[in-house]
Design a protein around this motif. Structure first.
Motif, PDB file in Angstrom:
ATOM      1  N   TYR A  48      37.579  33.654  43.746  1.00 50.66           N
ATOM      2  CA  TYR A  48      36.589  34.653  44.155  1.00 50.66           C
ATOM      3  C   TYR A  48      35.287  33.943  44.562  1.00 50.66           C
ATOM      4  O   TYR A  48      34.770  33.133  43.804  1.00 50.66           O
ATOM      5  N   PRO A  49      34.768  34.233  45.777  1.00 56.41           N
ATOM      6  CA  PRO A  49      35.281  35.196  46.761  1.00 56.41           C
ATOM      7  C   PRO A  49      36.126  34.536  47.847  1.00 56.41           C
ATOM      8  O   PRO A  49      36.532  35.190  48.801  1.00 56.41           O
ATOM      9  N   TYR A  50      36.413  33.249  47.715  1.00 52.20           N
ATOM     10  CA  TYR A  50      36.917  32.430  48.811  1.00 52.20           C
ATOM     11  C   TYR A  50      38.261  32.893  49.365  1.00 52.20           C
ATOM     12  O   TYR A  50      38.463  32.890  50.590  1.00 52.20           O
ATOM     13  N   THR A  51      39.188  33.266  48.506  1.00 55.65           N
ATOM     14  CA  THR A  51      40.487  33.736  49.007  1.00 55.65           C
ATOM     15  C   THR A  51      40.776  35.172  48.574  1.00 55.65           C
ATOM     16  O   THR A  51      41.852  35.695  48.860  1.00 55.65           O
ATOM     17  N   PHE A  52      39.840  35.778  47.889  1.00 59.81           N
ATOM     18  CA  PHE A  52      40.016  37.142  47.398  1.00 59.81           C
ATOM     19  C   PHE A  52      39.849  38.121  48.561  1.00 59.81           C
ATOM     20  O   PHE A  52      38.738  38.412  48.995  1.00 59.81           O
ATOM     21  N   ARG A  53      40.986  38.607  49.084  1.00 59.62           N
ATOM     22  CA  ARG A  53      40.995  39.590  50.165  1.00 59.62           C
ATOM     23  C   ARG A  53      41.712  40.840  49.666  1.00 59.62           C
ATOM     24  O   ARG A  53      42.900  40.771  49.324  1.00 59.62           O
ATOM     25  N   ARG A  54      41.008  41.938  49.605  1.00 57.50           N
ATOM     26  CA  ARG A  54      41.540  43.148  48.983  1.00 57.50           C
ATOM     27  C   ARG A  54      42.907  43.527  49.534  1.00 57.50           C
ATOM     28  O   ARG A  54      43.851  43.784  48.785  1.00 57.50           O
ATOM     29  N   GLU A  55      43.040  43.546  50.852  1.00 59.22           N
ATOM     30  CA  GLU A  55      44.297  43.975  51.468  1.00 59.22           C
ATOM     31  C   GLU A  55      45.443  43.034  51.083  1.00 59.22           C
ATOM     32  O   GLU A  55      46.548  43.489  50.761  1.00 59.22           O
ATOM     33  N   THR A  56      45.169  41.734  51.092  1.00 60.99           N
ATOM     34  CA  THR A  56      46.202  40.756  50.742  1.00 60.99           C
ATOM     35  C   THR A  56      46.595  40.875  49.281  1.00 60.99           C
ATOM     36  O   THR A  56      47.785  40.860  48.942  1.00 60.99           O
ATOM     37  N   VAL A  57      45.598  41.002  48.415  1.00 63.51           N
ATOM     38  CA  VAL A  57      45.869  41.150  46.984  1.00 63.51           C
ATOM     39  C   VAL A  57      46.716  42.390  46.721  1.00 63.51           C
ATOM     40  O   VAL A  57      47.690  42.354  45.955  1.00 63.51           O
ATOM     41  N   GLU A  58      46.371  43.494  47.356  1.00 61.73           N
ATOM     42  CA  GLU A  58      47.121  44.733  47.173  1.00 61.73           C
ATOM     43  C   GLU A  58      48.560  44.600  47.650  1.00 61.73           C
ATOM     44  O   GLU A  58      49.495  45.069  46.995  1.00 61.73           O
ATOM     45  N   LYS A  59      48.749  43.923  48.782  1.00 65.68           N
ATOM     46  CA  LYS A  59      50.101  43.762  49.326  1.00 65.68           C
ATOM     47  C   LYS A  59      50.953  42.880  48.411  1.00 65.68           C
ATOM     48  O   LYS A  59      52.125  43.195  48.160  1.00 65.68           O
ATOM     49  N   ILE A  60      50.382  41.783  47.938  1.00 67.28           N
ATOM     50  CA  ILE A  60      51.145  40.879  47.078  1.00 67.28           C
ATOM     51  C   ILE A  60      51.488  41.556  45.758  1.00 67.28           C
ATOM     52  O   ILE A  60      52.621  41.448  45.266  1.00 67.28           O
ATOM     53  N   ALA A  61      50.531  42.269  45.182  1.00 65.61           N
ATOM     54  CA  ALA A  61      50.815  43.013  43.950  1.00 65.61           C
ATOM     55  C   ALA A  61      51.861  44.093  44.204  1.00 65.61           C
ATOM     56  O   ALA A  61      52.735  44.342  43.359  1.00 65.61           O
ATOM     57  N   GLY A  62      51.797  44.715  45.379  1.00 67.41           N
ATOM     58  CA  GLY A  62      52.751  45.759  45.736  1.00 67.41           C
ATOM     59  C   GLY A  62      54.174  45.255  45.887  1.00 67.41           C
ATOM     60  O   GLY A  62      55.140  46.016  45.756  1.00 67.41           O
ATOM     61  N   LEU A  63      54.326  43.954  46.128  1.00 73.07           N
ATOM     62  CA  LEU A  63      55.649  43.336  46.234  1.00 73.07           C
ATOM     63  C   LEU A  63      56.243  43.031  44.860  1.00 73.07           C
ATOM     64  O   LEU A  63      57.370  42.567  44.764  1.00 73.07           O
ATOM     65  N   GLY A 109      46.489  37.070  39.510  1.00 70.85           N
ATOM     66  CA  GLY A 109      45.541  36.644  38.498  1.00 70.85           C
ATOM     67  C   GLY A 109      44.292  36.066  39.121  1.00 70.85           C
ATOM     68  O   GLY A 109      44.157  35.948  40.339  1.00 70.85           O
ATOM     69  N   TYR A 110      43.367  35.681  38.261  1.00 69.35           N
ATOM     70  CA  TYR A 110      42.029  35.230  38.648  1.00 69.35           C
ATOM     71  C   TYR A 110      41.941  33.714  38.504  1.00 69.35           C
ATOM     72  O   TYR A 110      42.118  33.170  37.424  1.00 69.35           O
ATOM     73  N   HIS A 111      41.663  33.027  39.602  1.00 70.56           N
ATOM     74  CA  HIS A 111      41.545  31.567  39.669  1.00 70.56           C
ATOM     75  C   HIS A 111      40.061  31.222  39.533  1.00 70.56           C
ATOM     76  O   HIS A 111      39.363  31.020  40.521  1.00 70.56           O
ATOM     77  N   TYR A 112      39.586  31.150  38.306  1.00 72.92           N
ATOM     78  CA  TYR A 112      38.148  31.065  38.066  1.00 72.92           C
ATOM     79  C   TYR A 112      37.628  29.634  38.211  1.00 72.92           C
ATOM     80  O   TYR A 112      38.322  28.657  37.963  1.00 72.92           O
ATOM     81  N   GLU A 113      36.378  29.527  38.600  1.00 81.68           N
ATOM     82  CA  GLU A 113      35.710  28.230  38.744  1.00 81.68           C
ATOM     83  C   GLU A 113      34.223  28.381  38.433  1.00 81.68           C
ATOM     84  O   GLU A 113      33.358  27.731  39.039  1.00 81.68           O
ATOM     85  N   VAL A 114      33.916  29.251  37.476  1.00 85.66           N
ATOM     86  CA  VAL A 114      32.533  29.660  37.247  1.00 85.66           C
ATOM     87  C   VAL A 114      31.681  28.577  36.591  1.00 85.66           C
ATOM     88  O   VAL A 114      30.467  28.524  36.820  1.00 85.66           O
ATOM     89  N   PHE A 125      31.880  35.105  35.236  1.00 87.12           N
ATOM     90  CA  PHE A 125      33.280  35.390  34.922  1.00 87.12           C
ATOM     91  C   PHE A 125      33.494  36.896  34.759  1.00 87.12           C
ATOM     92  O   PHE A 125      34.423  37.466  35.331  1.00 87.12           O
ATOM     93  N   LYS A 126      32.649  37.537  33.975  1.00 86.97           N
ATOM     94  CA  LYS A 126      32.789  38.980  33.736  1.00 86.97           C
ATOM     95  C   LYS A 126      32.647  39.768  35.040  1.00 86.97           C
ATOM     96  O   LYS A 126      33.439  40.694  35.297  1.00 86.97           O
ATOM     97  N   LYS A 127      31.687  39.394  35.855  1.00 86.37           N
ATOM     98  CA  LYS A 127      31.452  40.108  37.111  1.00 86.37           C
ATOM     99  C   LYS A 127      32.633  39.942  38.072  1.00 86.37           C
ATOM    100  O   LYS A 127      33.099  40.917  38.676  1.00 86.37           O
ATOM    101  N   GLU A 128      33.121  38.719  38.211  1.00 89.24           N
ATOM    102  CA  GLU A 128      34.221  38.465  39.148  1.00 89.24           C
ATOM    103  C   GLU A 128      35.518  39.096  38.642  1.00 89.24           C
ATOM    104  O   GLU A 128      36.305  39.633  39.442  1.00 89.24           O
ATOM    105  N   LEU A 129      35.761  39.033  37.332  1.00 85.99           N
ATOM    106  CA  LEU A 129      36.948  39.670  36.765  1.00 85.99           C
ATOM    107  C   LEU A 129      36.927  41.174  37.024  1.00 85.99           C
ATOM    108  O   LEU A 129      37.965  41.784  37.326  1.00 85.99           O
ATOM    109  N   GLU A 130      35.760  41.792  36.932  1.00 91.41           N
ATOM    110  CA  GLU A 130      35.632  43.225  37.209  1.00 91.41           C
ATOM    111  C   GLU A 130      36.025  43.546  38.646  1.00 91.41           C
ATOM    112  O   GLU A 130      36.640  44.588  38.916  1.00 91.41           O
ATOM    113  N   GLU A 131      35.677  42.657  39.584  1.00 94.82           N
ATOM    114  CA  GLU A 131      36.043  42.869  40.989  1.00 94.82           C
ATOM    115  C   GLU A 131      37.559  42.845  41.156  1.00 94.82           C
ATOM    116  O   GLU A 131      38.131  43.649  41.894  1.00 94.82           O
ATOM    117  N   PHE A 132      38.222  41.931  40.487  1.00 97.65           N
ATOM    118  CA  PHE A 132      39.690  41.889  40.522  1.00 97.65           C
ATOM    119  C   PHE A 132      40.276  43.176  39.956  1.00 97.65           C
ATOM    120  O   PHE A 132      41.207  43.754  40.525  1.00 97.65           O
TER     121      PHE A 132
END
Length: 250
Positions: free
Chosen positions: A70-85, A90-95, A110-117
């Motif tokens: 987050y936010p580098y590869t976090f794309r809502r549409e992509t995340v939704e599609k992969i989860a839908g499959l 999960g969250y690849h944190y680097e905080v 960490f808390k803020k980015e996890l909430e976005e996921f």
């Protein structure tokens, strides 16, 4: 060519036919004793490659874990599609790297980015990003805090603590650890050089390890000649940079 998505499909066939394939969450929940492979993907770059890989796995009735930065590869549409499959997201944190080693600042990130996921998917596991250019180790955040307080079942390095597991990663565009700067783990590794993916399949067929843990980076696996060349050039540049960085640190 190696590191094409079609070649990854051949590796998948071998894994599917010889092991029970687990996501990180499923492994931590069930703790199988043998004949398993944990299949994990760190989406460090190229969400498009990640989706192509996730679609191939779903076609082959394989489910794995995808960790997004987050936010580098976090794309809502992509995340939704992969989860839908049916895959775990999960969250690849680097905080801690982002916070320049300040744990208090890092945990707020960490808390803020996890909430976005969690606005999109119910994240149950996390995985640190190595951040090779940073002097800070993101795992050290948990010296100060407990990820379980955030409803997290486990961390992909810290929570998988069976030393009998054989760990294999494609970091640096090879199946060894030559370009692996940050990963520190207690697991076993293949104690011989691996030339390519075909050779990896051959070695695993001979060794027959009962417990496997594979980390695969989707951006490394081309789905076309153009995407393959882009991945090759990127890996060449990054590996050269890692060699310089390792020399400076030593």
């Amino acid at each position: 060519m190696d590191f094409m998505l079609s070649k990854y499909g051949e590796l998948l066939i071998f894994l599917r036919d010889n092991y029970d394939v687990y996501t990180v969450e499923k492994y931590l929940a069930e703790k199988p004793e043998k004949h398993f492979v944990i299949l994990r993907h760190d989406v460090d770059r190229s969400p498009k490659n990640a989706l192509k890989m996730a679609e191939l796995e779903a076609e082959m009735d394989v489910r794995s874990t995808y960790y997004f930065r987050y936010p580098y590869t976090f794309r809502r549409e992509t995340v939704e599609k992969i989860a839908g499959l049916g895959h775990e997201v999960g969250y690849h944190y680097e905080v801690l790297s982002k916070a320049r080693g300040d744990p208090e600042k890092a945990i707020q990130m960490f808390k803020k980015e996890l909430e976005e996921f969690r606005k999109i998917v119910n994240v149950k596991t996390i995985c640190m990003h190595g951040s090779p250019l940073s002097k800070y180790d993101n795992l050290e955040l948990w010296w100060h805090y407990d990820f379980r307080e955030f409803g997290i079942l486990g961390e992909a390095y810290l929570s998988i603590n069976d030393p009998e597991i054989c760990y294999i990663t494609d970091t640096g565009r090879n199946w060894g650890n030559r370009h692996n700067i940050r990963d520190k783990f207690i697991w076993k590794s293949i104690n011989k050089p691996v030339k390519d993916t075909d050779n990896l399949i051959h070695i695993l067929s001979e060794m027959k390890p009962e417990k496997l843990y594979l980390t695969v980076h989707p951006e490394r696996w081309g789905y076309s000649s153009v995407s393959w060349v882009a991945g090759y050039v990127r890996d060449f540049v990054f590996n050269l940079g890692k060699q310089v960085l390792r020399s400076v640190r030593e």
